[in-house]
Design a protein around this motif. Sequence first.
Motif, PDB file in Angstrom:
ATOM      1  N   ALA A 235       0.833  -1.203   0.000  1.00 47.71           N
ATOM      2  CA  ALA A 235       0.000   0.000   0.000  1.00 47.71           C
ATOM      3  C   ALA A 235       0.868   1.253   0.000  1.00 47.71           C
ATOM      4  O   ALA A 235       0.595   2.223  -0.723  1.00 47.71           O
ATOM      5  N   SER A 236       1.928   1.236   0.801  1.00 46.39           N
ATOM      6  CA  SER A 236       2.842   2.372   0.844  1.00 46.39           C
ATOM      7  C   SER A 236       3.552   2.548  -0.492  1.00 46.39           C
ATOM      8  O   SER A 236       3.638   3.661  -1.019  1.00 46.39           O
ATOM      9  N   ARG A 238       2.755   1.554  -3.544  1.00 45.66           N
ATOM     10  CA  ARG A 238       1.884   2.010  -4.628  1.00 45.66           C
ATOM     11  C   ARG A 238       1.527   3.486  -4.467  1.00 45.66           C
ATOM     12  O   ARG A 238       1.470   4.242  -5.448  1.00 45.66           O
ATOM     13  N   ALA A 239       1.276   3.917  -3.218  1.00 44.40           N
ATOM     14  CA  ALA A 239       0.916   5.316  -2.987  1.00 44.40           C
ATOM     15  C   ALA A 239       2.074   6.247  -3.319  1.00 44.40           C
ATOM     16  O   ALA A 239       1.884   7.309  -3.935  1.00 44.40           O
ATOM     17  N   PRO A 381      -2.219   8.961  -0.866  1.00 45.94           N
ATOM     18  CA  PRO A 381      -3.540   8.402  -1.135  1.00 45.94           C
ATOM     19  C   PRO A 381      -3.843   7.224  -0.210  1.00 45.94           C
ATOM     20  O   PRO A 381      -3.020   6.328  -0.036  1.00 45.94           O
ATOM     21  N   GLY A 382      -5.018   7.250   0.402  1.00 47.09           N
ATOM     22  CA  GLY A 382      -5.431   6.175   1.297  1.00 47.09           C
ATOM     23  C   GLY A 382      -5.031   6.367   2.744  1.00 47.09           C
ATOM     24  O   GLY A 382      -5.445   5.593   3.611  1.00 47.09           O
ATOM     25  N   VAL A 383      -4.209   7.393   3.040  1.00 49.29           N
ATOM     26  CA  VAL A 383      -3.739   7.650   4.398  1.00 49.29           C
ATOM     27  C   VAL A 383      -4.449   8.882   4.953  1.00 49.29           C
ATOM     28  O   VAL A 383      -4.566   9.901   4.267  1.00 49.29           O
ATOM     29  N   GLU A 384      -4.917   8.796   6.198  1.00 49.09           N
ATOM     30  CA  GLU A 384      -5.602   9.914   6.848  1.00 49.09           C
ATOM     31  C   GLU A 384      -4.741  10.466   7.978  1.00 49.09           C
ATOM     32  O   GLU A 384      -4.076   9.712   8.693  1.00 49.09           O
ATOM     33  N   GLY A 408      -4.592   4.182   8.375  1.00 43.02           N
ATOM     34  CA  GLY A 408      -4.610   3.792   6.976  1.00 43.02           C
ATOM     35  C   GLY A 408      -4.053   2.398   6.790  1.00 43.02           C
ATOM     36  O   GLY A 408      -3.663   1.717   7.754  1.00 43.02           O
ATOM     37  N   PRO A 409      -3.952   1.947   5.544  1.00 49.77           N
ATOM     38  CA  PRO A 409      -3.546   0.566   5.255  1.00 49.77           C
ATOM     39  C   PRO A 409      -2.061   0.297   5.414  1.00 49.77           C
ATOM     40  O   PRO A 409      -1.639  -0.854   5.291  1.00 49.77           O
ATOM     41  N   THR A 410      -1.254   1.327   5.696  1.00 46.58           N
ATOM     42  CA  THR A 410       0.195   1.133   5.805  1.00 46.58           C
ATOM     43  C   THR A 410       0.650   0.860   7.236  1.00 46.58           C
ATOM     44  O   THR A 410       1.844   0.668   7.470  1.00 46.58           O
TER      45      THR A 410
END
Length: 562
Positions: A235-236, A238-239, A381-384, A408-410
Amino acid sequence: MAPLGPGDPGHRDPRGPAPGDRLHLHGPPGAESGAGADGPGRDLVRGPPGRRVRGRGDGGSRGGPRPPGAPVSLPPPDSGGSSGSPDSLPPDSSPVDEAAVGRSLAGLRHLGAGPGKRLALQVHPDRHGVAAVLAAARTGATISLLHPRWTRAETSRVLASFQPHVYVPATDDMAPTDVGLDTRLVPVAMVSRQVRDVPATRQDTEGLRARWVLWSSGTTGRARGLVLDDAALEASGRAVARRMGLGPGDRWLATLSPAHVGGLALIFRSRWPGSQVVPLSRFEAGEVNRQMDQGAVTHLSLVPTQLLRLLEDRQDAPFPETVKGILVGGAPTPPALLRRALDAGAPVALTWGMTELGSQVATAEPARVRARPGGVGPPLPGVEVRIDQARGPVLGEGIPSGELLVRGPTLATGTWVGPGQTPVPLPLEDGWFRTGDVGRLDARGELTITGRIADRIITGGVNVEPAEVEAALLELPWVREAAVVGMPDPEWGQRVVAVVAPLGAGGAEGTARAPGLGELREALADRLQPAKRPRELVVVRALPRRPNGKVDREALRQLAGG
């Protein structure tokens, strides 16, 4: 240019203090004891599958001595074509290709690395090390990454906790002598020599998911392992690839150790856009500049000290247009250093992150840095990210800040406990992880990092962020490096102590000059309020640093207390 690290032998002594100043002068920090420096090495032989690789020299006992300087006896390269020999690998200036990864993968699988097994890698980001990391990702094993610059005592502690089935050090004499009898030990250069058959392909390992354990530096106490799943690193990766616009033609220079999350991430993220990793045996500013100037690399990751070394070696010559991005993180980038880099045309991308969050949380790509220098950009992207203002001071002209919380997913799975045990989950609040870092989020959704709660100094009731004082110190013309710590003080609670390396003391051009404390405080009068100005000055030739290039703040406190 000397390799990155404190205590270059060519340093000149700074001038003494002005009369009456409270000032300490220190020589270069003590040479860090390198792995393998405190004991004899071992000659290794290759055994059949299921047998531990053992040492020669004392009837098969662990770690038989050999005469100092004697070469390691390695078995001859496998016959049957170049595909089975690491000698056919390209030179370090060439990207690591799929054939090299395939050979390493076949060797690791032959040694027993696979699902349910534990694999320890203690490698440099050179051609063998990068290939081994990329190959390990396809084994489905639990992989622990150890730093080659650790001492044997530090390595032993981590190995005792991890208990690997397979241990791959950079060299055989790097390994401590108390490696478990059930551990197969093979130097990384020999991994691809374990097999003669056709290397494994991607199809052989589809669906296998590795798990990674990254450790704290271990320089000030017992190391702590953080467990990251493949999914978090993916996830990291790709972002970051999306934020930086990475593509198949890009080549990222491996300037950081894979034992640190930034070094692992730069290798890992090449898996998706099809970009390549260019290995680097050791960071030397002259070699890195040569590779950039020859068009061999398009991207690189640096800590601020490495960026300073590059600029000094280039003598601020313009950067080639073929370099698309220089990711700088791991520590705050001083404003003066950032301006110097931008003036030389360096495509700096500022980033903020940590191991618990799979490397980067926010990144400002080069165009954003040029437009608004200093911030680290919006979250990936995908991290808050949100801010707890109750944990932060009011900075500057009433600008609020607070502790940064991330979800987030990371996120890492948790903290390593031991073989067969479930990692201890990270402490979360409704999925939010408290980072301990302080920052602010502007109306555009872009982050600026202002400090760290643990480093904050409270002197006379005033909150002082070391990063603010360090930035002011680095604006002074005679300061090359600077760091600030708080020390106990009977009158103020804590006093601000500045540790400064003068220009010229670390090998830069010019004459080393140590300012006096009074002169320093006077020079900072227009930049800092009185409570934030240093009350004590320690002059060194170079700041003490940990293996990852970050300033060693515990060592700073010892200097300030001495």
